[in-house]
Design a protein around this motif. Sequence first.
Motif, PDB file in Angstrom:
ATOM      1  N   LEU A   1      64.018  45.699  59.974  1.00 23.01           N
ATOM      2  CA  LEU A   1      64.111  44.471  59.187  1.00 23.01           C
ATOM      3  C   LEU A   1      63.761  43.243  60.026  1.00 23.01           C
ATOM      4  CD1 LEU A   1      67.333  45.376  57.228  1.00 23.01           C
ATOM      5  CD2 LEU A   1      65.099  44.912  56.194  1.00 23.01           C
TER       6      LEU A   1
ATOM      7  N   GLN B   1      60.872  40.596  59.178  1.00 25.09           N
ATOM      8  CA  GLN B   1      61.128  39.159  59.132  1.00 25.09           C
ATOM      9  C   GLN B   1      60.137  38.389  59.993  1.00 25.09           C
ATOM     10  OE1 GLN B   1      66.006  39.552  58.770  1.00 25.09           O
ATOM     11  NE2 GLN B   1      65.155  38.114  60.231  1.00 25.09           N
TER      12      GLN B   1
ATOM     13  N   GLN C   1      58.658  41.252  53.362  1.00 23.71           N
ATOM     14  CA  GLN C   1      59.728  42.171  53.033  1.00 23.71           C
ATOM     15  C   GLN C   1      59.298  43.593  53.401  1.00 23.71           C
ATOM     16  OE1 GLN C   1      61.293  41.669  49.033  1.00 23.71           O
ATOM     17  NE2 GLN C   1      60.616  39.531  48.999  1.00 23.71           N
TER      18      GLN C   1
ATOM     19  N   LEU D   1      69.534  38.864  61.586  1.00 25.42           N
ATOM     20  CA  LEU D   1      69.114  39.260  60.247  1.00 25.42           C
ATOM     21  C   LEU D   1      69.336  38.115  59.265  1.00 25.42           C
ATOM     22  CD1 LEU D   1      70.774  42.797  60.238  1.00 25.42           C
ATOM     23  CD2 LEU D   1      68.326  42.316  60.484  1.00 25.42           C
TER      24      LEU D   1
ATOM     25  N   SER E   1      68.076  40.474  54.397  1.00 26.26           N
ATOM     26  CA  SER E   1      68.175  41.699  55.200  1.00 26.26           C
ATOM     27  C   SER E   1      69.608  42.184  55.291  1.00 26.26           C
ATOM     28  CB  SER E   1      67.609  41.457  56.600  1.00 26.26           C
ATOM     29  OG  SER E   1      66.214  41.204  56.557  1.00 26.26           O
TER      30      SER E   1
END
Length: 271
Positions: A86, A90, A95, A180, A184
């Motif tokens: 993730l 990012q 995504q 995150l 996420s």
Amino acid sequence: MSSRPSRTASKAGALLASASALLSAGLLYPAPAAAATTASSGHTPAHATAAVLDLDGAGGAPVLHGEDRAYDTASIVKVDILAALLLQAQDAGRQLTARERKRAEPMIRRSDNAAADALWRQIGRASGLAAANKRLGLTSTTGGPGGKWGLTRTTASDQIRLLWAVFGTGGTVRAGSGGLDARSRAYVRTLMSQVAPEQSWGVSAAGTEDSGRALKNGWLERNTTGLWDVNSVGRVTVKGHRYLVAVLSDGSASMGDGVSLVERTARAAVT
């Protein structure tokens, strides 16, 4: 990734089936009969360490129960693998793709090893995990050698740091830095709250409310000794109070013994 003597008779078949599936997938290693006999008759006592962080309390530091030494992660590392994936997404300003989600979701919900193999390669194996963990604040986790993600080493306090990165409030997030983002974190939380019923043992034993439960378990039989590493990490809710809990253990004579040890330790640590 067997059952507790008290209330796991109904879980035994499902857990053993899961263990068989892991054995065929390559995470578990068959132990010679002699090693298994030695383990069950006179091995060094099993050990467990727990760390607990009260999300609704005034303090900000986890409480440790036992020596905060390193243990093999087995499949709890799959949460860390997903966090690394993730973060990389990012940084790219995107995504997860449908292909990535198709692997991430069974990796957490069913502890699928083939999915973990693929995503472990994608994040860059141990070096990719290390880069993510530096951003997430982990200080005592070392990725497994080569493709052996299950032999990643970690501590209970580091697992609380990882859980905080998922269940905490987050902070400033920029491409290439920070943790995150909200999307996420919500994704990981959702998957951890939807683990397969036969894998819902572990830290969940310390909770009183199923609605607040989110977890990931790991289990590994050592081929040299026949002894088991059994771990569980996640969030539990007790009478409306939320806790992050990590319990790591090794040296159990069977998976069932390891599950019992983890659940006893989790209950004692929370209460």
